[in-house]
Design an enzyme around this catalytic site. Structure first.
Site, PDB file in Angstrom:
ATOM      1  N   ASN A  88       0.853  -1.118  -0.028  1.00 45.44           N
ATOM      2  CA  ASN A  88       0.135   0.051   0.035  1.00 45.44           C
ATOM      3  C   ASN A  88       0.920   1.201   0.006  1.00 45.44           C
ATOM      4  O   ASN A  88       1.984   1.292   0.645  1.00 45.44           O
ATOM      5  CB  ASN A  88      -1.032  -0.130   1.192  1.00 45.44           C
ATOM      6  CG  ASN A  88      -1.946  -1.204   1.202  1.00 45.44           C
ATOM      7  OD1 ASN A  88      -2.543  -1.738   0.245  1.00 45.44           O
ATOM      8  ND2 ASN A  88      -2.188  -1.662   2.243  1.00 45.44           N
ATOM      9  N   GLU A  96      -1.231   2.744   6.401  1.00 45.07           N
ATOM     10  CA  GLU A  96      -1.365   3.100   7.873  1.00 45.07           C
ATOM     11  C   GLU A  96      -0.172   3.509   8.445  1.00 45.07           C
ATOM     12  O   GLU A  96      -0.097   4.415   9.177  1.00 45.07           O
ATOM     13  CB  GLU A  96      -2.153   2.105   8.653  1.00 45.07           C
ATOM     14  CG  GLU A  96      -3.680   1.975   8.251  1.00 45.07           C
ATOM     15  CD  GLU A  96      -4.217   0.842   8.892  1.00 45.07           C
ATOM     16  OE1 GLU A  96      -3.497  -0.143   9.775  1.00 45.07           O
ATOM     17  OE2 GLU A  96      -5.391   0.375   8.638  1.00 45.07           O
ATOM     18  N   HIS A 101       6.346  -1.526   3.582  1.00 47.69           N
ATOM     19  CA  HIS A 101       6.382  -3.027   3.908  1.00 47.69           C
ATOM     20  C   HIS A 101       5.225  -3.690   2.917  1.00 47.69           C
ATOM     21  O   HIS A 101       4.508  -3.067   1.921  1.00 47.69           O
ATOM     22  CB  HIS A 101       5.548  -3.345   5.308  1.00 47.69           C
ATOM     23  CG  HIS A 101       4.205  -2.288   5.596  1.00 47.69           C
ATOM     24  ND1 HIS A 101       4.077  -0.935   5.712  1.00 47.69           N
ATOM     25  CD2 HIS A 101       3.145  -2.729   5.314  1.00 47.69           C
ATOM     26  CE1 HIS A 101       3.037  -0.697   5.839  1.00 47.69           C
ATOM     27  NE2 HIS A 101       2.220  -1.721   5.575  1.00 47.69           N
TER      28      HIS A 101
HETATM   29  P1  5GP Z   1      -0.850  -0.918   6.086  1.00 44.16           P
HETATM   30  O1  5GP Z   1      -2.035  -0.361   6.183  1.00 44.16           O
HETATM   31  O2  5GP Z   1       0.175   0.080   6.417  1.00 44.16           O
HETATM   32  O3  5GP Z   1      -0.427  -1.250   4.593  1.00 44.16           O
HETATM   33  O4  5GP Z   1      -0.303  -1.974   7.157  1.00 44.16           O
HETATM   34  C1  5GP Z   1       0.163  -1.766   8.290  1.00 44.16           C
HETATM   35  C2  5GP Z   1      -0.015  -3.220   9.017  1.00 44.16           C
HETATM   36  O5  5GP Z   1       0.534  -3.023   9.992  1.00 44.16           O
HETATM   37  C3  5GP Z   1      -1.583  -3.519   9.199  1.00 44.16           C
HETATM   38  O6  5GP Z   1      -2.106  -4.727   8.451  1.00 44.16           O
HETATM   39  C4  5GP Z   1      -1.467  -3.588  10.879  1.00 44.16           C
HETATM   40  O7  5GP Z   1      -2.357  -4.556  11.276  1.00 44.16           O
HETATM   41  C5  5GP Z   1       0.057  -4.080  11.129  1.00 44.16           C
HETATM   42  N1  5GP Z   1       0.351  -3.443  12.199  1.00 44.16           N
HETATM   43  C6  5GP Z   1       0.288  -2.258  12.885  1.00 44.16           C
HETATM   44  N2  5GP Z   1       0.949  -1.983  14.096  1.00 44.16           N
HETATM   45  C7  5GP Z   1       1.477  -3.213  14.408  1.00 44.16           C
HETATM   46  C8  5GP Z   1       2.055  -3.926  15.412  1.00 44.16           C
HETATM   47  O8  5GP Z   1       2.591  -3.116  16.304  1.00 44.16           O
HETATM   48  N3  5GP Z   1       2.694  -5.128  15.294  1.00 44.16           N
HETATM   49  C9  5GP Z   1       2.449  -5.921  14.231  1.00 44.16           C
HETATM   50  N4  5GP Z   1       2.874  -7.205  14.146  1.00 44.16           N
HETATM   51  N5  5GP Z   1       1.723  -5.693  13.063  1.00 44.16           N
HETATM   52  C10 5GP Z   1       1.099  -4.269  13.111  1.00 44.16           C
END
Ligand code: 5GP
Length: 117
Positions: A88, A96, A101
């Site tokens: 994303n 988010e 990643h």
């Molecule tokens: P994005 O929406 O930025 O592509 O994905 C961020 C991801 O990070 C989300 O799926 C969320 O569940 C995961 N995430 C956020 N904070 C943490 C954390 O503290 N530990 C882990 N293992 N995953 C996290």
């Protein structure tokens, strides 16, 4: 220097997470809120906020994310059944955490992406 997020603390083992792979360039750990039976995040160890911040010198690192995704898919036993890789970018992309990643999702038939509905 880009600002750190919680992912940097995970990479440095300062807060707990389920790390499934780590090397000098990347760390992979299970998503805290899994959207599939297998949901792993593959993260560069250095902070690159978004795809927009990738520099030409990050080419090898960017390719390495795919190599590690392939390795983890095999490790998780989903290489043959298939999986989805998602990166994303920014608000409209639903990003988010501003630390680049790759999501590795699998272990079940994935829906909700539109192209294969
Ligand atoms: P994005 O929406 O930025 O592509 O994905 C961020 C991801 O990070 C989300 O799926 C969320 O569940 C995961 N995430 C956020 N904070 C943490 C954390 O503290 N530990 C882990 N293992 N995953 C996290």
């Amino acid at each position: 220097m880009a600002e750190e997020t919680i992912f940097s603390k995970i990479i440095r083992h300062e807060i707990p997470s389920d790390i499934v792979y780590q090397d000098e360039q990347v760390t992979a750990f299970r998503d805290i809120s899994p959207r599939a039976r297998v949901h792993v995040l593959i993260v560069p160890n250095k902070v690159i906020p978004t795809v927009n911040d990738l520099e030409p010198q990050d080419k090898v690192l960017a390719g390495h994310l795919f190599a590690v995704a392939k390795k983890i898919a095999a490790q998780e036993g989903i290489a043959e059944t298939g999986y989805r890789l998602i990166v994303n970018c920014g608000a409209d992309g639903g990003q988010e955490v501003p630390h680049l990643h790759m999501h590795l999702l699998g272990g079940e038939r994935l829906k909700g992406f539109g192209f294969n509905a």
